[in-house]
Write a protein that holds these residues in place. Structure first.
Motif, PDB file in Angstrom:
ATOM      1  N   MET A  35      26.908  52.543  53.462  1.00 54.72           N
ATOM      2  CA  MET A  35      28.234  52.876  53.255  1.00 54.72           C
ATOM      3  C   MET A  35      28.418  54.235  53.531  1.00 54.72           C
ATOM      4  N   HIS A  36      29.256  54.842  54.324  1.00 62.15           N
ATOM      5  CA  HIS A  36      29.547  56.151  54.327  1.00 62.15           C
ATOM      6  C   HIS A  36      31.113  56.639  53.896  1.00 62.15           C
ATOM      7  N   SER A  37      31.039  57.651  53.286  1.00 65.38           N
ATOM      8  CA  SER A  37      32.361  58.391  52.730  1.00 65.38           C
ATOM      9  C   SER A  37      32.345  59.600  53.459  1.00 65.38           C
ATOM     10  N   THR A  38      32.516  59.947  54.716  1.00 62.59           N
ATOM     11  CA  THR A  38      32.107  61.103  55.432  1.00 62.59           C
ATOM     12  C   THR A  38      32.854  62.474  55.078  1.00 62.59           C
ATOM     13  N   PHE A  39      32.205  63.253  55.107  1.00 60.50           N
ATOM     14  CA  PHE A  39      33.028  64.677  54.528  1.00 60.50           C
ATOM     15  C   PHE A  39      33.080  65.514  55.911  1.00 60.50           C
ATOM     16  N   GLY A  40      33.997  65.810  56.460  1.00 63.50           N
ATOM     17  CA  GLY A  40      34.218  66.456  57.680  1.00 63.50           C
ATOM     18  C   GLY A  40      35.421  66.881  58.086  1.00 63.50           C
ATOM     19  N   PRO A  41      35.509  67.687  59.245  1.00 65.33           N
ATOM     20  CA  PRO A  41      36.975  68.124  59.654  1.00 65.33           C
ATOM     21  C   PRO A  41      37.776  67.152  60.263  1.00 65.33           C
ATOM     22  N   ASP A  42      39.027  67.046  60.076  1.00 58.32           N
ATOM     23  CA  ASP A  42      39.959  66.131  60.760  1.00 58.32           C
ATOM     24  C   ASP A  42      40.411  66.450  62.012  1.00 58.32           C
ATOM     25  N   ASN A  43      41.329  66.003  62.449  1.00 63.38           N
ATOM     26  CA  ASN A  43      41.943  66.267  63.867  1.00 63.38           C
ATOM     27  C   ASN A  43      42.244  67.859  64.174  1.00 63.38           C
ATOM     28  N   TYR A  44      42.670  68.471  62.943  1.00 62.28           N
ATOM     29  CA  TYR A  44      43.045  69.672  62.964  1.00 62.28           C
ATOM     30  C   TYR A  44      41.838  70.694  62.376  1.00 62.28           C
ATOM     31  N   GLY A  45      40.712  70.280  62.114  1.00 62.89           N
ATOM     32  CA  GLY A  45      39.556  71.289  61.822  1.00 62.89           C
ATOM     33  C   GLY A  45      39.670  71.323  60.314  1.00 62.89           C
ATOM     34  N   VAL A  46      40.493  70.955  59.443  1.00 62.07           N
ATOM     35  CA  VAL A  46      40.485  70.795  58.091  1.00 62.07           C
ATOM     36  C   VAL A  46      39.246  69.862  57.483  1.00 62.07           C
ATOM     37  N   ASP A  47      38.322  70.468  56.437  1.00 57.02           N
ATOM     38  CA  ASP A  47      37.511  69.377  56.074  1.00 57.02           C
ATOM     39  C   ASP A  47      38.132  68.388  54.878  1.00 57.02           C
ATOM     40  N   GLN A  48      37.978  67.342  54.874  1.00 57.41           N
ATOM     41  CA  GLN A  48      38.082  66.431  54.121  1.00 57.41           C
ATOM     42  C   GLN A  48      37.442  65.360  53.870  1.00 57.41           C
ATOM     43  N   TRP A  49      37.465  64.597  52.753  1.00 55.85           N
ATOM     44  CA  TRP A  49      36.740  63.317  52.576  1.00 55.85           C
ATOM     45  C   TRP A  49      37.503  62.175  53.234  1.00 55.85           C
ATOM     46  N   MET A  50      36.979  61.458  53.971  1.00 57.27           N
ATOM     47  CA  MET A  50      37.668  60.377  54.703  1.00 57.27           C
ATOM     48  C   MET A  50      38.074  59.150  53.741  1.00 57.27           C
ATOM     49  N   LEU A  51      37.028  58.699  52.563  1.00 58.04           N
ATOM     50  CA  LEU A  51      37.720  57.948  51.645  1.00 58.04           C
ATOM     51  C   LEU A  51      37.487  58.570  50.377  1.00 58.04           C
ATOM     52  N   PRO A  52      38.327  58.178  49.348  1.00 61.71           N
ATOM     53  CA  PRO A  52      38.170  58.925  48.045  1.00 61.71           C
ATOM     54  C   PRO A  52      36.839  57.879  47.429  1.00 61.71           C
ATOM     55  N   PRO A  53      36.133  58.758  46.714  1.00 57.07           N
ATOM     56  CA  PRO A  53      34.761  58.155  46.213  1.00 57.07           C
ATOM     57  C   PRO A  53      34.976  56.690  45.484  1.00 57.07           C
ATOM     58  N   GLU A  54      36.096  56.576  44.737  1.00 56.73           N
ATOM     59  CA  GLU A  54      36.376  55.114  44.116  1.00 56.73           C
ATOM     60  C   GLU A  54      36.587  54.269  45.112  1.00 56.73           C
ATOM     61  N   GLU A  55      37.300  54.550  46.109  1.00 57.63           N
ATOM     62  CA  GLU A  55      37.688  53.492  47.032  1.00 57.63           C
ATOM     63  C   GLU A  55      36.413  53.218  47.991  1.00 57.63           C
ATOM     64  N   TYR A  56      35.636  54.189  48.273  1.00 52.75           N
ATOM     65  CA  TYR A  56      34.255  53.941  48.838  1.00 52.75           C
ATOM     66  C   TYR A  56      33.332  52.874  48.014  1.00 52.75           C
ATOM     67  N   GLU A  57      33.398  53.234  46.513  1.00 53.76           N
ATOM     68  CA  GLU A  57      32.582  52.363  45.703  1.00 53.76           C
ATOM     69  C   GLU A  57      33.154  50.944  45.819  1.00 53.76           C
ATOM     70  N   ALA A  58      34.561  50.718  45.703  1.00 53.73           N
ATOM     71  CA  ALA A  58      35.236  49.452  45.768  1.00 53.73           C
ATOM     72  C   ALA A  58      35.194  48.688  46.986  1.00 53.73           C
TER      73      ALA A  58
END
Length: 135
Positions: A35-58
């Protein structure tokens, strides 16, 4: 349709895994998914988590429970409705008995006025998804 890898599947620390039995009877640890909850730039170059950790675990728990949910759905379909039974001693207490055509049975205490809506295997799979038993 191809057959899925038999369960139980487990979710732990970002991995969905199982233990398979080889032809010689030995058990091998197999990683089915990471499972990956990737941290990285979105389409605008802003770093963000793609999934909140709780959703990733669920999501990990939901995927790991798939074999149990599948088995429970098949068993509930094949068992049909439970029968009323008197359980334990001669005075007894009210309960329900699920009987499978292959001879397996599941019994549980319960008021005859309130039949259970889900088979015990289905409730166990739901508990696993919600963070209960992960085995």
């Amino acid at each position: 349709m191809s057959k899925h890898t038999p369960g139980p599947w487990n979710y732990d620390a970002g991995y969905i895994d199982t233990h398979a039995v080889d032809d010689d009877g030995s058990r091998d640890y197999i990683i089915l998914a990471e499972m990956h909850s990737t941290f990285g730039p979105d389409n605008y170059g802003v770093d963000q988590w793609m999934l909140p950790p709780e959703e990733y675990e669920a999501n990990g728990r939901l995927i790991a429970a798939a074999p149990e949910m599948y088995e429970a759905a098949i068993v509930q379909q094949e068992c049909g409705l439970p029968s009323k039974v008197t359980m334990y001693d001669e005075d007894g207490c009210e309960g329900w008995l699920w009987s499978h055509p292959d001879g397996r049975e599941w019994a549980e205490i319960g008021d005859w006025g309130q039949p259970p809506t889900l088979h015990p295997l289905m409730r166990a799979a739901i508990a696993k998804i919600e963070g209960g038993n992960n085995e």
